[in-house]
Design a protein around this motif. Structure first.
Motif, PDB file in Angstrom:
ATOM      1  N   LYS A 172       0.825  -1.224   0.000  1.00 53.93           N
ATOM      2  CA  LYS A 172       0.000   0.000   0.000  1.00 53.93           C
ATOM      3  C   LYS A 172       0.855   1.269   0.000  1.00 53.93           C
ATOM      4  CE  LYS A 172      -4.261   1.739   0.522  1.00 53.93           C
ATOM      5  NZ  LYS A 172      -5.429   1.445  -0.320  1.00 53.93           N
ATOM      6  N   LYS A 192       3.579   6.900   7.402  1.00 57.56           N
ATOM      7  CA  LYS A 192       2.731   6.550   6.257  1.00 57.56           C
ATOM      8  C   LYS A 192       1.808   5.377   6.599  1.00 57.56           C
ATOM      9  CE  LYS A 192       5.394   8.712   2.639  1.00 57.56           C
ATOM     10  NZ  LYS A 192       5.876   8.667   1.264  1.00 57.56           N
ATOM     11  N   LEU A 196      -2.337   5.625   6.628  1.00 58.79           N
ATOM     12  CA  LEU A 196      -3.127   4.645   5.891  1.00 58.79           C
ATOM     13  C   LEU A 196      -4.010   3.799   6.810  1.00 58.79           C
ATOM     14  CD1 LEU A 196      -0.386   3.550   3.338  1.00 58.79           C
ATOM     15  CD2 LEU A 196      -2.548   4.683   2.773  1.00 58.79           C
TER      16      LEU A 196
END
Length: 243
Positions: A172, A192, A196
């Motif tokens: 991802k 990150k 997410l």
């Protein structure tokens, strides 16, 4: 092939590499290892190639042309692992600051619970660091507090480098958009994953400073971590931030 890959970046780790490889392969759970070597002058890669004959199909090697940075080494390792069928991909140092026995605990946290990312944390239950001078312990602890405050992540050890990622997390995250190459890389990857909405868990580990070889820490790495975090957080608030 195991379902778990341990990525170990190396630069001048000839004193440690054989011992760490044999320790990982002696564990009750099966792990494969990928060493990413940055053209070590001490011939670390040559030792790995020799060991590959003993651990055929389980020990792998990427040899790079120069010292390109911790972050890019891990990204190269992540991409290599994603091209194969590994379900869990780990970060671990070669110098025994991370206890290989804890790999099983990290694995179980992701494989047997709802964690998507599991961090081997020095600070989740206090300060679990051995053989560091107090000045360095304080610097590291304060850096993690600073990063936690700036980013809003509920993580006590934001700069940790002993981590298990589920495959889906690395799929991802756009690995080509990772900006940092030094220890700030560790912060950026966690940030990150946090953005997410992946489940990040910390489990306590004891971090023991290396007894062989030399540390790769530098003022430039510390500066990148301090000022890079501010820029990273700012960009996530006011611009289109690619994760």
């Amino acid at each position: 092939m195991a379902d778990a890959l341990v990525v170990i970046p190396t630069y001048n780790e000839s004193d440690n590499i054989e011992r760490i490889v044999k320790n990982v392969f002696s564990l009750q759970r099966e792990f494969d290892i990928l060493v990413v070597d940055d053209n070590s002058p001490d011939q670390t890669a040559r030792l790995v190639k020799k060991l590959q004959k003993e651990y055929e199909g389980r020990l792998h090697l990427i040899r790079r042309e120069g010292k390109l940075g911790l972050g890019t080494a891990y990204i190269a390792g992540f991409k290599w692992g994603l091209q194969r069928d590994y379900a869990y991909i780990f970060e671990m140092d070669a110098d025994f600051s991370h206890n290989p026995n804890d790999l099983i605990r990290l694995y179980n946290s992701c494989a047997k619970s709802d964690a998507d990312v599991t961090i081997g944390s020095r600070y989740v239950t206090g300060v679990n660091v051995v053989n560091w001078p107090m000045s360095r312990v304080l610097l590291s602890w304060l850096a993690s507090k600073y990063v936690r405050w700036i980013t809003g992540m509920d993580i006590y050890d934001t700069t940790a480098g002993f981590i298990c990622y589920k495959r889906e997390v690395l799929e991802k995250i756009n690995l080509d958009k990772i900006k940092f190459v030094g220890y700030a890389f560790q912060i950026e990857m966690k940030f990150k994953a946090h953005l997410l909405k992946f489940k990040i868990r910390e489990i306590p580990v004891i971090f023991t400073d290396r007894t062989k070889g030399t540390s790769k820490m530098s003022k430039g790495i510390i500066s990148e971590a301090i000022f890079g975090v501010l820029k990273m957080k700012f960009n996530s608030l006011f611009t289109r931030y690619e994760v």
